[in-house]
Write an enzyme that holds these catalytic residues in place. Structure first.
Site, short mmCIF file in Angstrom:
data_model
loop_
_atom_site.label_atom_id
_atom_site.label_comp_id
_atom_site.label_asym_id
_atom_site.label_seq_id
_atom_site.Cartn_x
_atom_site.Cartn_y
_atom_site.Cartn_z
N ARG A 1 0.83 -1.20 0.00
CA ARG A 1 0.00 0.00 0.00
C ARG A 1 0.88 1.26 0.00
NH1 ARG A 1 -0.45 -1.86 5.48
NH2 ARG A 1 -0.05 -0.26 7.07
N ALA B 1 5.96 -2.20 -5.17
CA ALA B 1 6.20 -1.48 -3.93
C ALA B 1 5.21 -0.31 -3.77
CB ALA B 1 7.64 -0.98 -3.89
N HIS B 2 5.37 0.42 -2.68
CA HIS B 2 4.42 1.47 -2.32
C HIS B 2 4.40 2.61 -3.33
CE1 HIS B 2 7.56 4.35 -1.01
NE2 HIS B 2 8.22 3.25 -0.70
N ASN B 3 3.18 3.12 -3.58
CA ASN B 3 2.94 4.30 -4.42
C ASN B 3 3.32 4.12 -5.89
OD1 ASN B 3 3.70 5.73 -1.47
ND2 ASN B 3 1.91 6.56 -2.52
N SER C 1 7.23 4.34 -5.91
CA SER C 1 6.92 5.58 -6.63
C SER C 1 7.29 5.54 -8.11
CB SER C 1 7.59 6.78 -5.95
OG SER C 1 7.16 6.90 -4.62
#
Length: 348
Positions: free
Chosen positions: A225, A246-248, A266
């Site tokens: 998340r 991975a996140h974002n 990201s």
């Protein structure tokens, strides 16, 4: 975006004076400024706690009516709102993590019954033995949940979706017709750590995972998340077994990834991209629409739309092939001369 209270609860507000005291840090601005939520420096909200990781006070925080934690170089309390406060700390990211974890907490998934009474489950959904469904979760029409699947607090599963055996879904919203493979985990916190005065501090994550329609995850995939916002897998994304997002990360529509692909935080991936097996992408890289990454490619910078890249670090495939040809010629054994290895005749 504001913290989604389906998945997180906001604790009592805290003042700048209290926070600075807990951190043993210096305070500028309004000591009575209070916060009860968190936000990123790129998208601050009134009443939110924010950290500045670098030495420059961001333009986005001008006029912020909340609390900012930053280092001495980023000091800019005079640029905050009239009611804002700035807390100076040598390790602002770690300090933020310590305070934020007490301001916003994940809703507990512990419960006395396998299926919480507040969960909303369509009458034609199929629940296999061992399924666990958390409070306020929503299971759409014609969904199938495999044995021992776990659906967390507030999760939404769109119509006609299949969640295979032992899959875990938390902090997430899934569209229609999704297929989640066995053992896959959606919604875990990302791998975020920050150095603090006493060692490494884990960064709490306050975002979600959002899957579009007809997304397919193979077996044992993991989707983290977001830290503040969402990790996005848009319509029609297809992941093979053992992939990690991975996140974002933002994965564009109809992107394909073969097994063992690993995408760092990201990263933004354009529509229709294709990833070979064991591709690894460095954080904050942009992959253009329709780009192709060959197996084992490791791009460390942006990949333009429509291009095919290969290698470690990745580069346009024609350049990579030329380099391979040069290396092959350099590594080839030299041909022996005609007299090499012959003995000279001995005199009497």
């Amino acid at each position: 975006m504001a913290t989604d209270t389906r998945f997180y609860r906001l604790d009592a507000p805290r003042s700048a004076r209290d926070i600075a005291g807990e951190l043993d840090a210096e305070l500028s601005g309004n000591p009575d400024c209070t916060v009860n939520d968190v936000a990123s420096a790129e998208a601050p909200r009134p009443g939110a706690l924010v950290f500045v990781g670098g030495d420059v006070f961001p333009e986005s925080l001008q006029g912020h009516d909340g609390i900012v934690i930053g280092n001495e170089a980023a000091l800019g309390s005079e640029r905050l709102g009239s009611g804002g406060a700035f807390i100076r700390h040598t390790h602002p990211k770690a300090a933020f993590a310590i305070i934020a974890a007490g301001l916003v907490r994940p809703r507990s998934d512990l419960q006395d019954t396998a299926i919480h009474p507040t969960a909303r489950i369509a009458s034609d959904a199929v629940l296999s033995p061992g399924v666990c469904i958390g409070a306020d979760a929503v299971i759409g029409s014609q969904c199938v949940l495999g044995p021992n699947a776990v659906i967390g607090h507030g999760v939404e599963i769109g119509d006609r979706s299949h969640i295979a055996a032992c899959a875990v879904v938390n902090f997430a919203k899934l569209g229609r017709g999704c297929r989640i493979g066995p053992g896959s985990v959606i919604g875990e916190a990302g791998f975020g750590l920050a150095p603090g005065p006493a060692g490494l501090v884990e960064l709490p994550h306050f975002g979600r995972v959002v899957l579009g329609d007809n997304v397919r995850l193979g077996a044992n995939c993991t989707i983290d998340r977001g830290m503040f916002g969402d990790t996005l897998l848009r319509d029609g994304v297809k992941l093979d077994n053992l992939c990690h997002i991975a996140h974002n990360v933002d994965v564009g529509e109809h992107t394909l990834m073969a097994a063992f692909a690993g995408i760092s935080g990201s990263v933004k991936i354009g529509r229709g991209s294709q990833f070979g097996g064991r591709v690894g992408v460095v954080d904050h890289v942009n992959i253009g629409e329709g780009a192709r990454l060959a197996a084992n490619a490791s791009p460390a910078w942006d990949v333009p739309a429509g291009e095919t890249w290969a290698g470690q670090p990745a580069q346009p495939i024609r350049s990579w092939l030329r380099e391979l040809a040069v290396l092959k010629r350099l590594a080839a054994p030299k041909k022996r001369g005609r007299t090499e290895g012959k003995q000279e005749p001995q005199g009497d």
